[in-house]
Scaffold this motif. Structure first.
Motif, PDB file in Angstrom:
ATOM      1  N   ILE A 112       0.908  -1.247   0.039  1.00 53.48           N
ATOM      2  CA  ILE A 112       0.124  -0.046   0.186  1.00 53.48           C
ATOM      3  C   ILE A 112       0.875   1.201  -0.023  1.00 53.48           C
ATOM      4  O   ILE A 112       1.715   1.315   0.764  1.00 53.48           O
ATOM      5  CB  ILE A 112      -0.720   0.005   1.301  1.00 53.48           C
ATOM      6  N   PHE A 113       0.782   2.201  -0.976  1.00 54.26           N
ATOM      7  CA  PHE A 113       1.582   3.221  -1.001  1.00 54.26           C
ATOM      8  C   PHE A 113       0.700   4.492  -0.589  1.00 54.26           C
ATOM      9  O   PHE A 113      -0.451   4.805  -1.171  1.00 54.26           O
ATOM     10  CB  PHE A 113       2.058   3.433  -2.553  1.00 54.26           C
ATOM     11  N   THR A 114       1.216   5.391   0.299  1.00 59.76           N
ATOM     12  CA  THR A 114       0.466   6.536   0.819  1.00 59.76           C
ATOM     13  C   THR A 114       1.471   7.895   0.808  1.00 59.76           C
ATOM     14  O   THR A 114       2.657   7.699   0.572  1.00 59.76           O
ATOM     15  CB  THR A 114       0.268   6.237   2.198  1.00 59.76           C
ATOM     16  N   THR A 115       0.791   8.996   0.988  1.00 58.30           N
ATOM     17  CA  THR A 115       1.259  10.451   1.104  1.00 58.30           C
ATOM     18  C   THR A 115       1.080  10.951   2.402  1.00 58.30           C
ATOM     19  O   THR A 115       0.123  11.789   2.417  1.00 58.30           O
ATOM     20  CB  THR A 115       0.954  11.183  -0.046  1.00 58.30           C
ATOM     21  N   PRO A 116       1.776  10.636   3.467  1.00 55.34           N
ATOM     22  CA  PRO A 116       0.928  11.055   4.974  1.00 55.34           C
ATOM     23  C   PRO A 116       1.396  12.739   4.911  1.00 55.34           C
ATOM     24  O   PRO A 116       2.581  12.925   4.325  1.00 55.34           O
ATOM     25  CB  PRO A 116       1.675  10.340   5.918  1.00 55.34           C
ATOM     26  N   VAL A 117       0.507  13.584   5.500  1.00 52.69           N
ATOM     27  CA  VAL A 117       0.806  14.693   5.634  1.00 52.69           C
ATOM     28  C   VAL A 117       0.554  15.026   7.475  1.00 52.69           C
ATOM     29  O   VAL A 117      -0.237  14.644   7.818  1.00 52.69           O
ATOM     30  CB  VAL A 117       0.033  16.036   5.103  1.00 52.69           C
ATOM     31  N   LEU A 128       7.865  18.051  11.358  1.00 53.30           N
ATOM     32  CA  LEU A 128       7.065  17.388  10.633  1.00 53.30           C
ATOM     33  C   LEU A 128       6.207  17.950   9.564  1.00 53.30           C
ATOM     34  O   LEU A 128       5.568  17.654   8.507  1.00 53.30           O
ATOM     35  CB  LEU A 128       6.192  16.462  11.440  1.00 53.30           C
ATOM     36  N   ASN A 129       5.645  19.228   9.992  1.00 55.59           N
ATOM     37  CA  ASN A 129       4.855  20.137   9.338  1.00 55.59           C
ATOM     38  C   ASN A 129       5.548  20.426   7.883  1.00 55.59           C
ATOM     39  O   ASN A 129       4.853  20.694   6.894  1.00 55.59           O
ATOM     40  CB  ASN A 129       4.483  21.462  10.036  1.00 55.59           C
ATOM     41  N   ARG A 130       6.752  20.508   7.993  1.00 52.14           N
ATOM     42  CA  ARG A 130       7.329  20.854   6.571  1.00 52.14           C
ATOM     43  C   ARG A 130       7.811  19.842   5.720  1.00 52.14           C
ATOM     44  O   ARG A 130       8.294  20.302   4.689  1.00 52.14           O
ATOM     45  CB  ARG A 130       8.750  21.642   7.142  1.00 52.14           C
ATOM     46  N   LEU A 131       7.767  18.511   6.019  1.00 53.62           N
ATOM     47  CA  LEU A 131       8.222  17.417   5.344  1.00 53.62           C
ATOM     48  C   LEU A 131       7.129  17.041   4.245  1.00 53.62           C
ATOM     49  O   LEU A 131       5.943  17.152   4.356  1.00 53.62           O
ATOM     50  CB  LEU A 131       8.485  16.377   6.014  1.00 53.62           C
ATOM     51  N   THR A 132       7.632  16.579   3.126  1.00 50.19           N
ATOM     52  CA  THR A 132       6.981  15.832   2.117  1.00 50.19           C
ATOM     53  C   THR A 132       7.341  14.418   2.433  1.00 50.19           C
ATOM     54  O   THR A 132       8.612  13.960   2.684  1.00 50.19           O
ATOM     55  CB  THR A 132       7.316  16.184   0.582  1.00 50.19           C
ATOM     56  N   CYS A 133       6.297  13.501   2.798  1.00 51.08           N
ATOM     57  CA  CYS A 133       6.630  11.902   3.274  1.00 51.08           C
ATOM     58  C   CYS A 133       5.945  11.076   2.133  1.00 51.08           C
ATOM     59  O   CYS A 133       4.927  11.430   1.442  1.00 51.08           O
ATOM     60  CB  CYS A 133       5.994  11.855   4.449  1.00 51.08           C
ATOM     61  N   PHE A 134       6.332   9.975   2.219  1.00 53.69           N
ATOM     62  CA  PHE A 134       5.839   8.738   1.858  1.00 53.69           C
ATOM     63  C   PHE A 134       5.759   7.659   2.624  1.00 53.69           C
ATOM     64  O   PHE A 134       6.441   7.532   3.488  1.00 53.69           O
ATOM     65  CB  PHE A 134       6.115   8.546   0.323  1.00 53.69           C
ATOM     66  N   GLY A 135       4.548   6.843   2.593  1.00 50.30           N
ATOM     67  CA  GLY A 135       4.441   5.618   3.329  1.00 50.30           C
ATOM     68  C   GLY A 135       4.252   4.328   2.405  1.00 50.30           C
ATOM     69  O   GLY A 135       3.940   4.212   1.489  1.00 50.30           O
ATOM     70  N   ILE A 136       4.985   3.226   2.767  1.00 45.36           N
ATOM     71  CA  ILE A 136       4.821   1.900   2.158  1.00 45.36           C
ATOM     72  C   ILE A 136       4.176   0.836   3.311  1.00 45.36           C
ATOM     73  O   ILE A 136       4.895   0.838   4.361  1.00 45.36           O
ATOM     74  CB  ILE A 136       6.458   1.465   1.947  1.00 45.36           C
ATOM     75  N   TYR A 149       8.494   7.589   5.574  1.00 43.65           N
ATOM     76  CA  TYR A 149       9.889   8.277   5.238  1.00 43.65           C
ATOM     77  C   TYR A 149       9.480   9.635   4.923  1.00 43.65           C
ATOM     78  O   TYR A 149       8.751   9.997   4.273  1.00 43.65           O
ATOM     79  CB  TYR A 149      10.264   7.664   3.925  1.00 43.65           C
ATOM     80  N   GLY A 150      10.553  10.612   5.380  1.00 46.05           N
ATOM     81  CA  GLY A 150      10.579  12.044   5.237  1.00 46.05           C
ATOM     82  C   GLY A 150      11.517  12.121   3.946  1.00 46.05           C
ATOM     83  O   GLY A 150      12.672  11.550   3.873  1.00 46.05           O
ATOM     84  N   LEU A 151      11.190  13.005   2.723  1.00 44.86           N
ATOM     85  CA  LEU A 151      12.017  13.355   1.866  1.00 44.86           C
ATOM     86  C   LEU A 151      12.659  14.549   2.093  1.00 44.86           C
ATOM     87  O   LEU A 151      12.193  15.761   2.641  1.00 44.86           O
ATOM     88  CB  LEU A 151      11.299  13.614   0.510  1.00 44.86           C
ATOM     89  N   TYR A 152      14.060  14.836   1.614  1.00 44.36           N
ATOM     90  CA  TYR A 152      14.867  15.750   2.318  1.00 44.36           C
ATOM     91  C   TYR A 152      15.700  16.005   1.031  1.00 44.36           C
ATOM     92  O   TYR A 152      16.303  15.506   0.317  1.00 44.36           O
ATOM     93  CB  TYR A 152      15.922  15.820   3.341  1.00 44.36           C
TER      94      TYR A 152
END
Length: 155
Positions: A112-117, A128-136, A149-152
């Motif tokens: 399952i692929f997600t994009t948490p905010v 955390l408010n500043r991150l673009t994230c994804f979840g597996i 995961y957070g992307l930097y």
């Protein structure tokens, strides 16, 4: 090599327990389902805590068997911070997915692929408010489990 250098950092793994019963509402061209979160855990390396027993996944299954997620939940960290989490994503249940869910069965999936905010006012977690994230994630006997995961930028 990517034109846009970045790195992904594992922030935490969360496990959500879900209510065993769920609602299925048939609309004209999709199935709207509601699955309630009953609790869960959040385990580092960057965030530790639990999922409060509030929230749900207000997802829908399209006629082509693809499920679209619409999840809203609240994390409570071990030091008392509240973090509101929303995420979308997709799950491909295959060509018979619509029919399976119509009959009360969620087919097994490999990922399952997600994009948490995240949203919080707590000073220790505002990063955390500043991150673009994804979840597996994957399904579990009790519900679901995700690595987040957070992307930097490396620039």
């Amino acid at each position: 090599m990517s034109t846009y250098p970045y790195r992904a950092e594992h922030l935490f793994t969360f496990t959500a327990s879900l209510a065993s019963e769920f609602e299925v509402i048939k609309t004209q061209n999709r199935l709207r389902t509601t699955v309630y979160v009953t609790g869960g855990s959040v385990n580092g390396p960057r965030v530790f805590g639990k999922l409060r027993p509030v929230g749900a996944d207000w997802c829908f299954v399209r006629p082509d068997g693809v499920l679209n997620l619409d999840v809203r939940l609240t994390m409570e960290t071990n030091d008392g911070a509240l973090i509101y989490v929303t995420y979308g994503g997709t799950v491909d249940y295959g060509p018979n997915g619509f029919e399976d869910v119509s009959n009360g069965k969620y087919p097994p999936v490999s990922a399952i692929f997600t994009t948490p905010v995240f949203e919080t006012a707590h000073p220790d977690y505002q990063w955390l408010n500043r991150l673009t994230c994804f979840g597996i994630g994957r399904t579990t006997p009790e519900g679901v489990q995700y690595d987040v995961y957070g992307l930097y930028s490396e620039v």
